[in-house]
Design a protein around this motif. Structure first.
Motif, short mmCIF file in Angstrom:
data_model
loop_
_atom_site.label_atom_id
_atom_site.label_comp_id
_atom_site.label_asym_id
_atom_site.label_seq_id
_atom_site.Cartn_x
_atom_site.Cartn_y
_atom_site.Cartn_z
N ASP A 88 22.34 4.90 -3.84
CA ASP A 88 23.77 4.88 -4.13
C ASP A 88 24.05 4.31 -5.53
N TRP A 89 23.29 3.28 -5.95
CA TRP A 89 23.47 2.77 -7.32
C TRP A 89 23.17 3.87 -8.32
N TYR A 90 22.04 4.55 -8.12
CA TYR A 90 21.65 5.61 -9.05
C TYR A 90 22.71 6.72 -9.09
N TYR A 91 23.23 7.04 -7.92
CA TYR A 91 24.25 8.09 -7.84
C TYR A 91 25.49 7.69 -8.64
N ARG A 92 26.00 6.48 -8.40
CA ARG A 92 27.24 6.08 -9.06
C ARG A 92 27.04 5.90 -10.56
N LEU A 93 25.92 5.33 -10.97
CA LEU A 93 25.65 5.15 -12.40
C LEU A 93 25.54 6.50 -13.11
N ASP A 94 24.86 7.44 -12.47
CA ASP A 94 24.72 8.77 -13.06
C ASP A 94 26.06 9.50 -13.08
N ARG A 114 28.34 3.65 -23.41
CA ARG A 114 28.43 4.85 -22.56
C ARG A 114 27.13 5.20 -21.86
N GLN A 115 26.07 4.50 -22.19
CA GLN A 115 24.78 4.80 -21.56
C GLN A 115 23.93 3.54 -21.55
N ILE A 116 23.20 3.32 -20.47
CA ILE A 116 22.25 2.21 -20.37
C ILE A 116 20.94 2.76 -19.81
N SER A 117 19.89 1.95 -19.93
CA SER A 117 18.61 2.27 -19.30
C SER A 117 18.44 1.31 -18.11
#
Length: 219
Positions: free
Chosen positions: A133-139, A154-157
């Motif tokens: 879910d974290w990956y989904y929302r961040l993406d 606007r973008q993080i690693s």
């Protein structure tokens, strides 16, 4: 804007806290995630241990952390987050219980352990789903105004780390290879989902701190 705690990582203090963590695991064969004697409270009182979790993102030099971070409001929560000085690299951490059934749950009620079959436990699946879910929302929000307002860019690693269960319970079921295989093969949106037991976390943390000490001595 994301609100994190600034903290200077200290190798000597971290060594001491790793010894405390080792004793904590030895004294408690099974440990709850939360509560008075829980894993969250133990780590929250030891910022250096939290910062060391940042080493699960390549090249992240930890400078910020925060327990119980709500991502973009109250939709999803990370037990801990670690970030570098520029707040460009992040590790989002999920802790789950370290109990007998945390990773595998025996099917049926057979008392014959040798001939028992096992399935992935609800607790494990919950932990994996949290990171998905974290990956989904961040993406989903990356490169949007809302993302920039939250992270300041606007973008993080980033990467996710799930820590769950104990080695002795997994060995008892004879399923360590099954656990390690899934842990090393789970990739979400081209990102690894790091997963390990608390015993494995201790072992790898001791190796990481030894490497940092050697590097510090060479400098």
């Amino acid at each position: 804007m994301i609100n994190l705690i600034s903290y200077n990582f200290n190798i000597k203090e971290c060594e001491t806290q790793l010894q405390e963590f080792e004793s904590f695991l030895k004294e408690n064969p099974a440990i709850k995630e939360s509560g008075e004697n829980g894993l969250q409270k133990f780590f929250a009182a030891r910022p250096n241990l939290i910062l060391l979790l940042g080493s699960w993102h390549f090249g992240l030099e930890p400078a910020y952390y925060k327990p119980e971070l709500n991502l973009f409001g109250n939709e999803f929560r990370s037990d801990f987050v670690v970030a570098d000085k520029q707040k460009k690299k992040f590790v989002f951490v999920e802790f789950e219980d370290a109990d007998r059934d945390s990773i595998f749950k025996r099917k049926g009620r057979s008392s014959d352990i040798a001939n028992s079959s096992y399935e992935w436990s609800p607790r494990y699946e919950h932990g994996v789903s949290q990171i998905v879910d974290w990956y989904y929302r961040l993406d989903d929000l990356e490169r949007t105004n809302r993302f920039e307002e939250y992270f300041g860019r606007r973008q993080i690693s980033y990467t996710g780390l799930l820590v769950i269960g104990r080695d002795h319970f997994v060995h008892e079921s004879g399923l360590m290879q099954r656990f390690r295989w899934r842990s090393s093969k789970t990739v979400i949106n081209s990102k690894l989902l790091h997963c390990m037991t608390f015993d494995q976390l201790l072992e790898e943390s001791l190796e990481k701190i030894a490497t940092l000490k050697n590097s510090d001595q060479l400098d």
